[in-house]
Scaffold this motif. Structure first.
Motif, PDB file in Angstrom:
ATOM      1  N   TRP A  78      12.673  91.384   4.584  1.00 50.31           N
ATOM      2  CA  TRP A  78      13.884  91.089   3.826  1.00 50.31           C
ATOM      3  C   TRP A  78      14.882  92.249   3.928  1.00 50.31           C
ATOM      4  O   TRP A  78      16.069  92.044   4.128  1.00 50.31           O
TER       5      TRP A  78
ATOM      6  N   THR B  54      20.075  81.837   3.668  1.00 52.49           N
ATOM      7  CA  THR B  54      21.268  82.664   3.763  1.00 52.49           C
ATOM      8  C   THR B  54      21.786  82.968   2.367  1.00 52.49           C
ATOM      9  O   THR B  54      22.076  82.062   1.597  1.00 52.49           O
ATOM     10  N   PRO B  55      21.897  84.258   2.009  1.00 52.94           N
ATOM     11  CA  PRO B  55      22.348  84.574   0.654  1.00 52.94           C
ATOM     12  C   PRO B  55      23.841  84.387   0.502  1.00 52.94           C
ATOM     13  O   PRO B  55      24.601  84.458   1.467  1.00 52.94           O
TER      14      PRO B  55
ATOM     15  N   ASP C 174      21.305  91.309  -1.600  1.00 52.27           N
ATOM     16  CA  ASP C 174      20.882  90.402  -0.534  1.00 52.27           C
ATOM     17  C   ASP C 174      19.382  90.162  -0.548  1.00 52.27           C
ATOM     18  O   ASP C 174      18.921  89.024  -0.382  1.00 52.27           O
TER      19      ASP C 174
ATOM     20  N   LEU D  88      13.782  82.562   5.638  1.00 53.36           N
ATOM     21  CA  LEU D  88      14.762  83.191   4.766  1.00 53.36           C
ATOM     22  C   LEU D  88      16.009  82.318   4.658  1.00 53.36           C
ATOM     23  O   LEU D  88      16.519  81.818   5.651  1.00 53.36           O
TER      24      LEU D  88
ATOM     25  N   ARG E  75      16.576  92.444   7.379  1.00 52.91           N
ATOM     26  CA  ARG E  75      17.632  91.455   7.552  1.00 52.91           C
ATOM     27  C   ARG E  75      18.915  91.888   6.845  1.00 52.91           C
ATOM     28  O   ARG E  75      20.021  91.765   7.387  1.00 52.91           O
TER      29      ARG E  75
ATOM     30  N   ARG F  52      18.565  88.063  -3.678  1.00 57.90           N
ATOM     31  CA  ARG F  52      19.085  86.695  -3.545  1.00 57.90           C
ATOM     32  C   ARG F  52      18.257  85.898  -2.535  1.00 57.90           C
ATOM     33  O   ARG F  52      17.975  84.710  -2.738  1.00 57.90           O
ATOM     34  N   ASP F  53      17.868  86.545  -1.453  1.00 61.36           N
ATOM     35  CA  ASP F  53      16.996  85.904  -0.471  1.00 61.36           C
ATOM     36  C   ASP F  53      15.685  85.462  -1.111  1.00 61.36           C
ATOM     37  O   ASP F  53      15.222  84.340  -0.906  1.00 61.36           O
TER      38      ASP F  53
ATOM     39  N   THR G  53      16.122  82.427  -3.359  1.00 55.90           N
ATOM     40  CA  THR G  53      16.446  81.147  -2.735  1.00 55.90           C
ATOM     41  C   THR G  53      15.385  80.697  -1.735  1.00 55.90           C
ATOM     42  O   THR G  53      15.384  79.542  -1.313  1.00 55.90           O
ATOM     43  N   SER G  54      14.480  81.586  -1.375  1.00 55.77           N
ATOM     44  CA  SER G  54      13.437  81.273  -0.393  1.00 55.77           C
ATOM     45  C   SER G  54      12.276  80.532  -1.048  1.00 55.77           C
ATOM     46  O   SER G  54      12.110  80.551  -2.270  1.00 55.77           O
TER      47      SER G  54
END
Length: 542
Positions: free
Chosen positions: A418, A15-16, A510, A13, A421, A513-514, A517-518
């Motif tokens: 997700w 970081t958002p 979050d 993962l 977290r 966004r995770d 970007t993952s």
């Protein structure tokens, strides 16, 4: 919660960026979308046009792009059917006539789009228990009975909905799709029934008769392009009290029959000497409604997509309240979710582009049976195999901050990691559905994507409120369902407490966004009903 916080060590993962979801944007959008000027946002009305214009204006302001090959819209063919001059349900029985009045005692309509008038005359009545045919469970409520041209009376929910736990032929207390009214009408049609009538009961239905009456009267939306011959002529609901009176007049007892219907091997019961007659005219109008599709393009992996979804539609003009108000404004359901799409897109745009593209889809026709999302699932604007997963947002509530969130369909996919977290950042926890018998997993648009294999996260606001705990959370939920849900009083209130809702929107931000970007591809957990579909889709690349 079973498997809820699944350990996914292999999932990397990123970081958002800090969430900056705007409360000001949320307030403005919810107030606008639920105003009387939008007339309840029914598909095919002036309210739809205003909703689409507003969303395009907002997404344009944010800097999003049209998400469907240069268009903001995906066209969804629909037919609007409005029943009029509805006769009572007239049952002839061995002990005399039993009638049910349209509105307070029954509702009835049709999915037949080519029938300006429906007439069911002296149709023999058969009680078919829960109306389920599930070969994989060895269950067939229609075994040994021919209901072609007849009327079937059906119980709502599954046979084991009263089970305390989650073990049973139909997942115990947790509703399956077999318990949903949509399935029951579909199966009755497959069996050739002329009419299908569901017995309303507040606990297994998960809502009162007021919800049925407001939702099933007035204009109804159905998909276009389906053959009338494959549909029952009349479908509807009847109150439990009136159903009890009917069965008593037919020499039967509803409580006894319902108990028998819960057991394997139940046999349908023809109601000897009992027939149904009903008639009504239809005003039929074909139209094209629209899903709204907005895109924030990705950078290095722009052909991979993360979904944010919510339905923009509501009921439009509906059953009048005592004060004469007949606009079902749908402030909570679902101006909040629609506004959230705008606010989340705005927050992501301000935070900067992500590696993957982000797609924001506002569905039409959710209130009519997930029509817009189902159409998208069958005609996706981007490949499902390239759709990483996403979040669905439906009916955010103003109950204040909570210590938890409720996960609908928790323990099914790796998206739980997700969410776990994101929750940890807020010091909150995920809990299982307290009322799985209500079948929420099958009642919102995430289900349409799940059926196609796409992992989707769907959460509800927490019920353990910081102010008042579980008792306050339960009271607030009951108040909303009894006094506002699918009624004219689901209206914007300037005094709302937005704190809890904004917490939940930070979670959606979050998680999304995770995902964006993952490099990971979340899947359904091994053994889940949608895992094989996802694996096949990814392997075939579509």
């Amino acid at each position: 919660m079973k498997r809820l916080l699944h350990t996914a060590a292999a999932i990397l993962l990123a970081t958002p960026a800090a969430a900056q979801v705007s409360e000001t944007t949320m307030k403005r959008a919810v107030e606008t979308l639920s105003s009387d000027a939008f007339e309840g946002r029914a598909p095919g009305t002036a309210g739809e046009g205003k909703t689409l214009d507003y969303l395009v204006k907002e997404f344009t302001r944010i800097g999003a792009k049209p998400g469907n090959d240069g268009s903001w819209f995906q066209t969804v063919p629909m037919v609007e059917i409005t029943a009029r001059d509805v006769s009572p349900l007239a049952f002839a029985t061995p002990r005399g006539a039993v009638t049910a009045a349209y509105g307070p005692e029954m509702v009835v309509g049709t999915y037949r789009t080519g029938s300006p008038r429906i007439e069911v005359k002296a149709s023999p009545v058969v009680f078919v228990g829960y109306g389920i045919v599930a070969p994989e469970k060895g269950w067939n409520d229609y075994a040994g009975v021919d209901v072609k041209g007849k009327t079937v009376v059906i119980l709502v929910n599954d046979p084991d909905y009263e089970t305390a736990g989650l073990s049973g032929p139909f997942n115990g207390r947790a509703m399956t799709y077999y318990g949903r009214w949509t399935y029951k009408f579909e199966e009755a049609a497959r069996q050739g029934a002329a009419a299908a009538i569901i017995v309303h009961d507040t606990v297994p239905a998960a809502y009162g008769w007021n919800v049925v009456q407001s939702s099933w009267t007035g204009a109804q939306q159905v998909p276009d392009g389906e053959a009338d011959a494959a549909k029952s002529a009349a479908i509807g609901w009847i109150t439990k009290d009136k159903a009890q009176a009917l069965l008593a007049a037919a020499g039967q007892d509803l409580t006894t029959l319902a108990a028998a219907a819960k057991r394997p091997g139940f046999k349908a019961v023809p109601l000897a000497g009992t027939t149904l007659s009903v008639s009504f005219a239809n005003t039929v109008r074909k139209h094209q409604s629209k899903n709204v599709v907005a895109l924030l393009p990705g950078t290095t992996r722009r052909d991979e997509y993360v979904l944010y979804t919510a339905h923009w539609d509501h009921l439009g003009r509906c059953e009048k309240a005592a004060d004469g108000d007949d606009i079902c404004n749908g402030a909570v359901d679902n101006a909040t979710g629609t506004a959230a799409l705008v606010a989340l897109a705005e927050a992501n745009a301000k935070a900067g582009p992500t590696a993957r593209s982000q797609l924001f889809v506002a569905w039409t026709g959710e209130e009519s049976g997930l029509l817009g999302s189902d159409y998208y699932g069958r005609h996706p604007v981007v490949p499902l195999a390239k759709t990483v997963g996403g979040v669905n947002i439906d009916a955010l509530r103003f109950t204040g901050p909570a210590r938890n969130v409720i996960v609908v369909g928790g323990g099914k996919s790796e998206l739980d990691a997700w969410l776990g977290r994101a929750l940890a950042k807020q010091g909150r926890v995920a809990t299982a559905e307290p009322t799985p018998e209500k079948g929420f997993y099958y009642r919102s648009d995430h289900f349409s994507l799940a059926k196609q294999g796409v992992p989707m996260l769907y959460i509800e606001n927490g019920d353990d409120l910081v102010a008042g705990g579980k008792a306050a959370g339960e009271a607030a939920a009951k108040d909303y369902e009894a006094n506002r849900y699918h009624g004219p009083k689901d209206e914007y209130d300037p005094a709302w407490n937005w704190t809890g809702m904004m917490q939940d929107l930070s979670l959606y931000y979050d998680v999304g966004r995770d995902l964006a970007t993952s490099t990971a591809w979340p899947n359904w957990l091994p053994g889940d009903e949608f895992r094989a579909i996802r694996d096949r889709s990814r392997a075939l690349g579509r």
